[in-house]
Design a protein around this motif. Sequence first.
Motif, mmCIF file in Angstrom:
data_model
loop_
_atom_site.group_PDB
_atom_site.id
_atom_site.type_symbol
_atom_site.label_atom_id
_atom_site.label_comp_id
_atom_site.label_asym_id
_atom_site.label_seq_id
_atom_site.Cartn_x
_atom_site.Cartn_y
_atom_site.Cartn_z
ATOM 1 N N THR A 44 38.065 41.106 34.867
ATOM 2 C CA THR A 44 38.247 40.335 36.102
ATOM 3 C C THR A 44 36.918 39.775 36.616
ATOM 4 O OG1 THR A 44 38.190 42.377 37.416
ATOM 5 C CG2 THR A 44 40.371 41.515 36.800
ATOM 6 N N ILE A 45 35.846 40.540 36.448
ATOM 7 C CA ILE A 45 34.531 40.022 36.840
ATOM 8 C C ILE A 45 34.159 38.842 35.946
ATOM 9 C CG2 ILE A 45 32.055 40.550 36.806
ATOM 10 C CD1 ILE A 45 32.767 43.280 38.006
ATOM 11 N N ALA A 46 34.479 38.934 34.672
ATOM 12 C CA ALA A 46 34.175 37.832 33.745
ATOM 13 C C ALA A 46 34.904 36.555 34.166
ATOM 14 C CB ALA A 46 34.542 38.212 32.315
ATOM 15 N N ILE A 47 36.136 36.682 34.645
ATOM 16 C CA ILE A 47 36.879 35.509 35.113
ATOM 17 C C ILE A 47 36.112 34.821 36.244
ATOM 18 C CG2 ILE A 47 38.970 34.779 36.361
ATOM 19 C CD1 ILE A 47 40.467 37.000 34.756
ATOM 20 N N VAL A 48 35.646 35.613 37.192
ATOM 21 C CA VAL A 48 34.901 35.066 38.328
ATOM 22 C C VAL A 48 33.546 34.514 37.867
ATOM 23 C CG1 VAL A 48 33.798 35.652 40.527
ATOM 24 C CG2 VAL A 48 36.082 36.544 39.991
ATOM 25 N N ASP A 49 32.845 35.282 37.032
ATOM 26 C CA ASP A 49 31.518 34.853 36.579
ATOM 27 C C ASP A 49 31.581 33.582 35.738
ATOM 28 O OD1 ASP A 49 30.406 36.988 37.900
ATOM 29 O OD2 ASP A 49 30.148 38.223 36.108
ATOM 30 N N LEU A 50 32.574 33.489 34.872
ATOM 31 C CA LEU A 50 32.711 32.273 34.058
ATOM 32 C C LEU A 50 33.022 31.065 34.928
ATOM 33 C CD1 LEU A 50 34.530 33.735 30.928
ATOM 34 C CD2 LEU A 50 32.150 32.953 31.083
ATOM 35 N N ARG A 51 33.739 31.279 36.028
ATOM 36 C CA ARG A 51 33.971 30.190 36.992
ATOM 37 C C ARG A 51 32.653 29.799 37.664
ATOM 38 N NH1 ARG A 51 33.701 26.374 39.500
ATOM 39 N NH2 ARG A 51 35.045 25.594 41.163
ATOM 40 N N ARG A 60 39.955 24.911 39.543
ATOM 41 C CA ARG A 60 40.440 25.788 40.610
ATOM 42 C C ARG A 60 39.286 26.079 41.572
ATOM 43 N NH1 ARG A 60 43.589 31.511 39.580
ATOM 44 N NH2 ARG A 60 44.295 31.745 41.720
ATOM 45 N N ARG A 61 39.613 26.110 42.855
ATOM 46 C CA ARG A 61 38.602 26.465 43.858
ATOM 47 C C ARG A 61 38.078 27.869 43.568
ATOM 48 N NH1 ARG A 61 38.160 24.330 48.830
ATOM 49 N NH2 ARG A 61 39.400 22.513 49.314
ATOM 50 N N PHE A 62 36.778 28.040 43.705
ATOM 51 C CA PHE A 62 36.198 29.370 43.508
ATOM 52 C C PHE A 62 36.814 30.369 44.477
ATOM 53 C CE2 PHE A 62 33.324 32.609 45.033
ATOM 54 C CZ PHE A 62 33.176 33.347 43.880
ATOM 55 N N THR A 63 36.952 29.976 45.733
ATOM 56 C CA THR A 63 37.458 30.902 46.755
ATOM 57 C C THR A 63 38.874 31.359 46.450
ATOM 58 O OG1 THR A 63 38.008 28.977 48.122
ATOM 59 C CG2 THR A 63 35.939 30.143 48.620
ATOM 60 N N ASP A 64 39.720 30.463 45.940
ATOM 61 C CA ASP A 64 41.090 30.843 45.580
ATOM 62 C C ASP A 64 41.098 31.812 44.400
ATOM 63 O OD1 ASP A 64 42.012 29.171 47.577
ATOM 64 O OD2 ASP A 64 42.534 27.526 46.207
ATOM 65 N N LEU A 65 40.270 31.523 43.412
ATOM 66 C CA LEU A 65 40.180 32.391 42.238
ATOM 67 C C LEU A 65 39.686 33.781 42.635
ATOM 68 C CD1 LEU A 65 40.282 32.570 39.077
ATOM 69 C CD2 LEU A 65 37.843 32.036 39.157
ATOM 70 N N ALA A 66 38.626 33.825 43.413
ATOM 71 C CA ALA A 66 38.057 35.110 43.837
ATOM 72 C C ALA A 66 39.058 35.907 44.661
ATOM 73 C CB ALA A 66 36.767 34.880 44.624
ATOM 74 N N LYS A 67 39.784 35.231 45.552
ATOM 75 C CA LYS A 67 40.766 35.912 46.394
ATOM 76 C C LYS A 67 41.889 36.526 45.556
ATOM 77 C CE LYS A 67 41.872 33.966 50.278
ATOM 78 N NZ LYS A 67 42.457 33.051 51.272
ATOM 79 N N ALA A 68 42.260 35.868 44.463
ATOM 80 C CA ALA A 68 43.328 36.371 43.608
ATOM 81 C C ALA A 68 42.873 37.505 42.695
ATOM 82 C CB ALA A 68 43.894 35.222 42.760
ATOM 83 N N VAL A 69 41.636 37.424 42.221
ATOM 84 C CA VAL A 69 41.167 38.340 41.173
ATOM 85 C C VAL A 69 40.449 39.573 41.719
ATOM 86 C CG1 VAL A 69 39.580 38.494 39.211
ATOM 87 C CG2 VAL A 69 41.048 36.511 39.452
ATOM 88 N N LEU A 70 39.642 39.428 42.742
ATOM 89 C CA LEU A 70 38.778 40.516 43.169
ATOM 90 C C LEU A 70 39.493 41.764 43.702
ATOM 91 C CD1 LEU A 70 35.685 38.577 44.518
ATOM 92 C CD2 LEU A 70 36.009 39.722 42.312
ATOM 93 N N PRO A 71 40.678 41.673 44.301
ATOM 94 C CA PRO A 71 41.363 42.927 44.659
ATOM 95 C C PRO A 71 41.666 43.807 43.434
ATOM 96 C CG PRO A 71 42.305 41.105 45.888
ATOM 97 C CD PRO A 71 41.372 40.502 44.880
ATOM 98 N N VAL A 72 42.004 43.182 42.321
ATOM 99 C CA VAL A 72 42.228 43.937 41.082
ATOM 100 C C VAL A 72 40.920 44.564 40.624
ATOM 101 C CG1 VAL A 72 42.950 43.782 38.658
ATOM 102 C CG2 VAL A 72 44.154 42.463 40.404
ATOM 103 N N THR A 73 39.828 43.806 40.728
ATOM 104 C CA THR A 73 38.508 44.313 40.343
ATOM 105 C C THR A 73 38.169 45.565 41.138
ATOM 106 O OG1 THR A 73 37.775 42.044 39.931
ATOM 107 C CG2 THR A 73 36.059 43.726 40.114
ATOM 108 N N TRP A 74 38.329 45.497 42.443
ATOM 109 C CA TRP A 74 37.972 46.638 43.290
ATOM 110 C C TRP A 74 38.864 47.846 43.040
ATOM 111 C CZ3 TRP A 74 33.471 47.383 45.069
ATOM 112 C CH2 TRP A 74 32.655 46.314 45.413
#
Length: 166
Positions: A44-51, A60-74
């Motif tokens: 999940t971090i790789a998804i955000v970092d690659l963005r 895709r907006r960075f903020t939308d991607l981060a909002k969707a992915v980071l809860p799973v990361t945490w």
Amino acid sequence: MQTLTELMEWLQATSLAVYIHKTAWAFTTIELVHVVAISLVIGTIAIVDLRLLGFASTKRRFTDLAKAVLPVTWGAFVIAVAAGSLLFISQASAYFVSTSFRIKIALIVLAGINMLIFEFVTVRGVQQWDVEATPAPPARLAGGISIACWILVVIFGRWTGFTVMK
């Protein structure tokens, strides 16, 4: 240093630590949970970092991607830390003196510092690069540092697994 060594000896002498160390299925199950959780964290971090690097999800907006992915990361991070802590106590003295383990922990701390700088400094300007295919240089730098740290965490984590034998 003597006090820390005594603490490590005490930790690995606790009934839970001894049980994990002496029961193959318990250690293996905890290790499996740790590996799956770390895989989710890094994926999940790789998804955000690659963005952030401008290599993936560029439409895709960075903020939308981060909002969707980071809860799973945490969530996965909490599970990885819990399982990793249980693995640690099972051989606390050996892990404590392991250079590869210390490097792994230092890299996790570095990734955390990078994240804090990103969250408290870099993200302030997100409105300017949120929709851009290639974000601003500070965001790209944060993504590069992050993905490098987590790749190295995996490498040193595996190295630790091979050098601190059960």
